[in-house]
Design a protein around this motif. Structure first.
Motif, PDB file in Angstrom:
ATOM      1  N   UNK A  90       0.819  -1.211   0.000  1.00 43.05           N
ATOM      2  CA  UNK A  90       0.000   0.000   0.000  1.00 43.05           C
ATOM      3  C   UNK A  90       0.852   1.260   0.000  1.00 43.05           C
ATOM      4  N   UNK A  91       1.965   1.237   0.741  1.00 41.99           N
ATOM      5  CA  UNK A  91       2.905   2.366   0.699  1.00 41.99           C
ATOM      6  C   UNK A  91       3.557   2.445  -0.681  1.00 41.99           C
ATOM      7  N   UNK A  92       3.908   1.275  -1.214  1.00 39.54           N
ATOM      8  CA  UNK A  92       4.549   1.195  -2.531  1.00 39.54           C
ATOM      9  C   UNK A  92       3.650   1.799  -3.599  1.00 39.54           C
ATOM     10  N   UNK A  93       2.388   1.400  -3.574  1.00 40.96           N
ATOM     11  CA  UNK A  93       1.464   1.857  -4.608  1.00 40.96           C
ATOM     12  C   UNK A  93       1.239   3.368  -4.530  1.00 40.96           C
ATOM     13  N   UNK A  94       1.243   3.880  -3.304  1.00 39.27           N
ATOM     14  CA  UNK A  94       1.003   5.314  -3.133  1.00 39.27           C
ATOM     15  C   UNK A  94       2.167   6.166  -3.623  1.00 39.27           C
ATOM     16  N   UNK A  95       3.322   5.534  -3.842  1.00 40.43           N
ATOM     17  CA  UNK A  95       4.513   6.267  -4.284  1.00 40.43           C
ATOM     18  C   UNK A  95       4.828   6.027  -5.749  1.00 40.43           C
ATOM     19  N   UNK A  96       3.868   5.502  -6.490  1.00 40.88           N
ATOM     20  CA  UNK A  96       4.134   5.084  -7.870  1.00 40.88           C
ATOM     21  C   UNK A  96       4.740   6.197  -8.710  1.00 40.88           C
ATOM     22  N   UNK A  97       4.367   7.433  -8.449  1.00 43.55           N
ATOM     23  CA  UNK A  97       4.870   8.523  -9.288  1.00 43.55           C
ATOM     24  C   UNK A  97       6.303   8.920  -8.924  1.00 43.55           C
ATOM     25  N   UNK A  98       6.750   8.501  -7.726  1.00 40.98           N
ATOM     26  CA  UNK A  98       8.112   8.846  -7.297  1.00 40.98           C
ATOM     27  C   UNK A  98       9.107   7.787  -7.759  1.00 40.98           C
ATOM     28  N   UNK A 144      19.059   5.596  -1.457  1.00 43.16           N
ATOM     29  CA  UNK A 144      19.473   6.715  -2.298  1.00 43.16           C
ATOM     30  C   UNK A 144      20.036   6.284  -3.639  1.00 43.16           C
ATOM     31  N   UNK A 145      20.077   4.975  -3.891  1.00 42.39           N
ATOM     32  CA  UNK A 145      20.704   4.471  -5.118  1.00 42.39           C
ATOM     33  C   UNK A 145      19.819   4.636  -6.344  1.00 42.39           C
ATOM     34  N   UNK A 146      18.595   5.088  -6.151  1.00 41.43           N
ATOM     35  CA  UNK A 146      17.661   5.291  -7.264  1.00 41.43           C
ATOM     36  C   UNK A 146      16.314   5.656  -6.685  1.00 41.43           C
ATOM     37  N   UNK A 147      15.361   5.989  -7.552  1.00 41.51           N
ATOM     38  CA  UNK A 147      14.034   6.341  -7.033  1.00 41.51           C
ATOM     39  C   UNK A 147      13.462   5.174  -6.210  1.00 41.51           C
TER      40      UNK A 147
END
Lengths: 381, 78
Positions: A90-98, A144-147
């Motif tokens: 659920x946290x993952x899905x909410x950050x899809x644009x990042x 910090x190695x990528x989005x």
């Protein structure tokens, strides 16, 4: 069921509470009462429905108070695994644009690893030291190695008991949400700070199986990763098991009230086990000796088939778990032990129930060296 | 690395048998020499280095046997 050694009728001594703690008496009493009162659909407006809703809201309030969170941060799920999946994804899905990467420690529970593998995007595993602890700098570097969508760090390891630096990681994450699998520690030690979502499992603290707790921090961005449902709580799906949720809450309230005494007693018993096991030749005692869960201890014996040892101890009246997978070549050894560089064969995990006694532990320690020696003798070592 | 003085064929043996074979045959080589364990069991990759740590021997590393099976090389120190 009792763990107390009875001179006239010796029963099996259960030393596997990390797999599942026996039902707490408070949960049993609550469950029986709630079965008759909490059967109705808590969304309905009739009297039985309102009763069920009251019980569910009461369960939520009790869990919130015991865990030190807000009631509207608590969701009951169908298991700890379900809570892990919903929390992380659920946290993952909410950050899809990042970004879509998931960063996790190498020693997360398999439910976290399977969820990470299921989600779209890469996942970066962060190594641990010989004690099983992840380095804060290493987690931050991986994030910090990528989005990065989400970082997963368990509160404490379920196999070896080592606690993880959750609050220290959270303090340096700078906006990336943190998921904390607290299934191994919930009820036993306070929740660490800094999570955006967290998961716990009732049967690990003496509640009934089939009840998980998902926590989503007020203000955290969370989007359901699964099909929506029209239940009381939008973060869950399926008809609520109201009696079990209430029983889980009663057990949690009881174990939290008792935990200072329980933890101190269990930690002393674990210290005793560690000292005694170290005296057995060619034994690898794994996990942090100090910064750990109070109730569990893990060790591996060279040249011993772990599953054979579990059977040998079961015949002697002791129920313990093993992280070894020796009998089937297709099974991988414990990824936790492997990540630590610990011996993966001949492994035992002993975990104490809330009423485990010194007599239980001494009886176990009296038979363990012989059981190990017998298996080693079979192979001539 | 230099060729091991002894190669133990532990293909198809389940854990902990490859480690037991290693322990049995370590003294077949002289101190300072290499012994290699060819093992297909997944645990050997972790347990050969762990055995070296616990028994005070040197884990040299992993390479491959002639048939491509994983081979784990140990130097006898004592």
């Amino acid at each position: 069921m009792t763990n107390a050694a009875d001179a006239t009728t010796p029963g099996p001594t259960y030393l596997d509470s990390a797999s599942s703690e026996p039902l707490h008496p408070a949960a049993r009493a609550t469950l029986l009462a709630a079965l008759d009162q909490g059967y109705a659909d808590p969304r309905r407006l009739h009297g039985p429905g309102r009763s069920a809703r009251l019980l569910l809201d009461n369960a939520r309030a009790v869990v919130a108070e015991a865990l030190g969170v807000r009631a509207d941060e608590v969701t009951f799920t169908s298991s700890g695994t379900d809570a892990v999946h919903r929390g992380l994804l659920g946290l993952h899905r909410a950050r899809a644009r990042v970004g879509d990467a998931i960063v996790h420690t190498a020693v997360e529970h398999s439910s976290v690893l399977h969820a990470a593998a299921w989600a779209p995007g890469e996942h970066r595993s962060v190594p641990v030291d010989a004690a099983g602890r992840v380095g804060v700098d290493d987690v931050i570097a991986a994030a910090g190695a990528g989005p990065t969508a989400v970082v997963a760090v368990q509160s404490a390891n379920h196999e070896v008991g080592t606690t993880q630096p959750v609050a220290e990681v959270a303090a340096r994450l700078d906006g990336t949400p943190l998921f904390v699998d607290a299934c191994a520690s919930a009820g036993r030690t306070p929740l660490p700070d800094g999570w955006s979502a967290a998961a716990a499992s009732a049967h690990k603290w003496g509640g009934p199986a089939g009840v998980g707790v998902l926590l989503v921090r007020k203000g955290a961005r969370w989007v359901s990763p699964f099909p929506h449902d029209d239940r009381v709580d939008a973060r869950a799906s399926g008809f609520e098991n109201v009696p079990a949720a209430l029983a889980a809450a009663a057990a949690l309230q009881a174990v939290v009230a008792e935990r200072d005494e329980t933890s101190a007693r269990q930690a002393r018993l674990v210290d005793r086990v560690r000292a005694a096991v170290t005296a057995i030749p060619d034994t690898d005692v794994v996990g942090d000796p100090v910064d750990r869960l109070p109730h569990l201890v893990t060790f591996s014996f060279l040249y011993v088939d772990g599953e054979a040892l579990v059977h040998a101890l079961d015949r002697r009246g002791f129920g313990v778990a093993s992280g070894s997978a020796c009998t089937a070549s297709t099974l991988e050894p414990s990824h936790v032990l492997a990540a630590m560089g610990a011996l993966t064969h001949g492994n035992l995990r002993l975990s104490l129930t809330r009423d485990a006694t010194k007599a239980d532990v001494e009886a176990f320690l009296a038979v363990l060296p012989g059981a190990v020696a017998e298996i080693r003798a079979d192979v001539g070592l | 690395m230099t060729a091991p003085a002894l190669e133990l064929d532990c293909r198809e043996l389940l854990c902990p048998l490859p480690i037991i074979e290693l322990a049995r045959h370590l003294t077949d080589v002289a101190v300072g020499e290499l012994v290699a364990v060819v093992a297909t069991d997944a645990a050997a990759r972790h347990d050969v280095p762990a055995w070296c740590r616990m028994r005070g021997q040197e884990y040299v590393g992993e390479d491959s046997a002639d048939d491509g099976s994983p081979r784990f090389v140990v130097r006898r120190l004592s």
